[in-house]
Design an enzyme around this catalytic site. Sequence first.
Site, PDB file in Angstrom:
ATOM      1  N   ASP A 487       0.808  -1.214   0.000  1.00 12.60           N
ATOM      2  CA  ASP A 487       0.000   0.000   0.000  1.00 12.60           C
ATOM      3  C   ASP A 487       0.843   1.266   0.000  1.00 12.60           C
ATOM      4  O   ASP A 487       0.314   2.370  -0.201  1.00 12.60           O
ATOM      5  CB  ASP A 487      -0.872   0.029   1.261  1.00 12.60           C
ATOM      6  CG  ASP A 487      -2.181  -0.696   1.073  1.00 12.60           C
ATOM      7  OD1 ASP A 487      -2.720  -0.658  -0.041  1.00 12.60           O
ATOM      8  OD2 ASP A 487      -2.661  -1.304   2.045  1.00 12.60           O
TER       9      ASP A 487
HETATM   10  C1  BGC Z   1       0.510   1.366   6.246  1.00 15.30           C
HETATM   11  C2  BGC Z   1       0.130   0.169   5.442  1.00 15.30           C
HETATM   12  C3  BGC Z   1      -1.358   0.141   5.256  1.00 15.30           C
HETATM   13  C4  BGC Z   1      -1.824   1.472   4.658  1.00 15.30           C
HETATM   14  C5  BGC Z   1      -3.295   1.532   4.357  1.00 15.30           C
HETATM   15  C6  BGC Z   1      -0.083   2.636   5.667  1.00 15.30           C
HETATM   16  O1  BGC Z   1       0.189   3.714   6.501  1.00 15.30           O
HETATM   17  O2  BGC Z   1       1.913   1.472   6.316  1.00 15.30           O
HETATM   18  O3  BGC Z   1       0.610  -1.002   6.049  1.00 15.30           O
HETATM   19  O4  BGC Z   1      -1.723  -0.906   4.422  1.00 15.30           O
HETATM   20  O5  BGC Z   1      -1.462   2.507   5.516  1.00 15.30           O
HETATM   21  O6  BGC Z   1      -4.081   1.716   5.453  1.00 15.30           O
HETATM   22  C1  NOJ Z   2      -1.547  -3.643   5.481  1.00 14.26           C
HETATM   23  C2  NOJ Z   2      -2.730  -3.769   4.586  1.00 14.26           C
HETATM   24  O1  NOJ Z   2      -3.854  -4.170   5.344  1.00 14.26           O
HETATM   25  C3  NOJ Z   2      -2.477  -4.743   3.478  1.00 14.26           C
HETATM   26  O2  NOJ Z   2      -3.571  -4.769   2.607  1.00 14.26           O
HETATM   27  C4  NOJ Z   2      -1.211  -4.380   2.742  1.00 14.26           C
HETATM   28  O3  NOJ Z   2      -1.011  -5.357   1.766  1.00 14.26           O
HETATM   29  C5  NOJ Z   2      -0.039  -4.295   3.690  1.00 14.26           C
HETATM   30  N1  NOJ Z   2      -0.353  -3.377   4.739  1.00 14.26           N
HETATM   31  C6  NOJ Z   2       1.248  -3.862   3.005  1.00 14.26           C
HETATM   32  O4  NOJ Z   2       1.232  -2.527   2.672  1.00 14.26           O
END
Ligand code: BGC
Ligand code: NOJ
Length: 814
Positions: A487
């Site tokens: 993400d």
């Molecule tokens: C986090 C991710 C997460 C994303 C979406 C980011 O701040 O590092 O792990 O998936 O937010 O909520």
């Molecule tokens: C947490 C999110 O819930 C997941 O969808 C994503 O793949 C990982 N972070 C990595 O960014």
Amino acid sequence: MRFGYFDDENREYVITQPDTPLPWLNYLGDEDYFGLISNTAGGYTFYRDARLRRLTRYRYNNVPTDRGGRYLYLRDNQSEQYWSPTWQPTGRQLENYACHVGLGYTKISSEYSDIKAEIRYFIPLGQTLEVWQLHLTNQREKTADISLFSCVEFCLWDALDDATNFQRNLNIGEVEVEDSVIYHKTEYRERRNHFAYFACSEPVDGFDTQRDSFLGAYRGWDKPQSVESGVSSNSIAHGWSPIGSHHVHLVMEPGEVRKVNFLLGYQENPADSKFESEGSQIINKQFVLPTIKRFLKSSEVEAAFAELSTYWNDLLSIYQVKTPDEHTNRMVNIWNAYQCLITFNLSRSASYYESGIGRGMGFRDSNQDLLGFVHMLPGRARQRILDLAATQLESGGAYHQYQPLTKRGNDAVGGNFNDDPLWLVLSVTAYIKETGDFDILEELIPFDNQPGSERPLYEHLQRSIQYTLDRLGPHGLPLIGRADWNDCLNLNTFSSEPGESFQTTTAMDGKTAESVFIAGLFVLAVTELAELADVYGKSVDAGIYRDAAVDMKDTTLQHGWDGDWFLRAYDHYGQKIGSNQNQEGQIFIEPQGMCIMAGIGRNGSHAESALMAVQKRLLTTHGIVLQQPAYSKYYLQLGEISSYPPGYKENAGIFCHTNPWIMIAETIQGNGDQALDYYLRINPSQREAISEIHRCEPYVYAQMIAGRDAPTHGEAKNSWLSGTAAWNYVAITQWILGIRPSYKGLQVEPVIPKSWSDFSVRRKYRGAIYNIEVKRVGPGNQVSIEVDGKAVDGTVVPLPQSDGQQVHVSVAIK
Ligand code: BGC
Ligand code: NOJ
């Protein structure tokens, strides 16, 4: 250093020191009503949706930490001393403190000046209430005069509004008190038909429902005025902050045991009979009282607890293993499976790191979660698939999230995370391999929940694939969109405004940035769909999908290979990411795992070379980091990944979700020793011995362990709700132990360490029980199988003939 121990026989982790490095959490509830509970009774409770139906208040990021909970206070009326049998909130030092973290329950026991208290918290199956079962023992040689106080602080339902909109909220709180039951009914007079109740099995000596009356002005939960004085003020809340507190006076003979039950519950009334009588504003209690009466009885509570134990035993009995490694056994048999079910229920919504007011159910998250629990609750997996598919768009794309209460896609976040739809293919094929339920493919599911747009689920899967094919970039690789699995790799965002969301801001048209990870995921998914199409009698489709897999494999090798490992992506300018040519972020874990799982480059030495590079460049004693070298500064063209300080989260943290992809890749390459080594590095039970470094719960995975660039290398964060649970479960059970469902039966292909001489698995599958005994007779991975004494060709144990059949499988590996 440890803060407790595993009691495998009772399936508990027993915390023996209350001041764990962080609050250590457990979950209560399994379907509609949930609670989070820490080892000192902190936490909160909600009905279905942690934001919109929050029953009790919790203050995130508070000091002292972990405030808001299920509190009991005991007061010795002779000495006038008082304490919390759960240590917090008074913090008075206890003797023999123990917190038993169990499956669906937490039991906290302690002693203080020879008064022993034991409180078991759980939610009976199918109920929307939680029980606090208190056993109090007077271990003194003389009579004890004890005042027992309970306390919960009510949340005014919408947890976000509750924490922000004080000009209104401090005026609207309303309660009722009748017998020993406190009813919280804020907004019941207008549009809500639901209320909360807090009941006690004993006649009360007093009560409080107004927070300040209970606590006293300028006081905290650690020294409530009422408890200090031993007198409740029988306050009725009008606005301000409604709470529920009972006062029970107990005079206990030496050795006497008293049982007191509390119930905290949620009730909805029919809209047309919500009040006692026409014109009245009093809650109609006729529907709730039978439930309250029932669960205040100890015999009923015991029966409900026994039912809960049976429920968990049945679920866990579906896959039980005995290997030479205790950490493997413990995680597979108990904790990893348990975590998979909790994650399935809550996705990423409510933990001590997810406040319950933000994200709903993630599309990719929920599809992946399913891989870890489908064998335990196939019926609910089916429903989850249909719910997810109904949020898919006509284009094949998907809303990134949906709300559990409405099951509608979240407009605020929208879609265009280009990996999302592909995960649906993986969850559906996993579901059918587990159950044989091909009928699900015929289910008519709408797009974006729009009536009239219904198409068979099979077509939804086809559109998922087509979505990628319709969005290829300059190198023929899939366009990344807003982000893929990572993400934080935001290649079209280019954000320079503080506070702007990295995921939902799009500055570029998205026509150039490509993802090698999605290429790998696409090949994996399209190969799965080809296999499904074959058994589903759609051989023309199968051919098309196989060709698509070949094409994408070729493209990936041509444009997604960096010489020694797979590239990560191309940015908006067409520059490589995850390449030897980069200064920072030269190699990423995700494409190495995903492309090898997809079989890309299987004929050459790509996989071997990529895995070598992972080992050489990404491995640490605490697990495999996400990328190296960490980004040392913010890169506009990369987005959130470079916003994190080096070593944390996606910027070179050990993002545990990705490690099992490498474990699986190692098994595909036949390296059982390496696979188990990686498995154990992040295995929570294995890390229990370094709890002072790891800091999170030793019984569940955390999302992230700080990487080698971080000053706190080895420290875990964001425990419980993570795709890590499902993928580790898949890696160990299906790839290392090698027992995986297929359309034709149970495939058995273990890739275990050379030093393991044997292991056995009991697996319920398609109504039969497979007792699988595996023996190592040579150093390799070659498998030969006998089913009920007869040799079978290949590695698939055929489907059972009848329900309840016991099948004996002996497997030799050489
Ligand atoms: C986090 C991710 C997460 C994303 C979406 C980011 O701040 O590092 O792990 O998936 O937010 O909520
Ligand atoms: C947490 C999110 O819930 C997941 O969808 C994503 O793949 C990982 N972070 C990595 O960014």
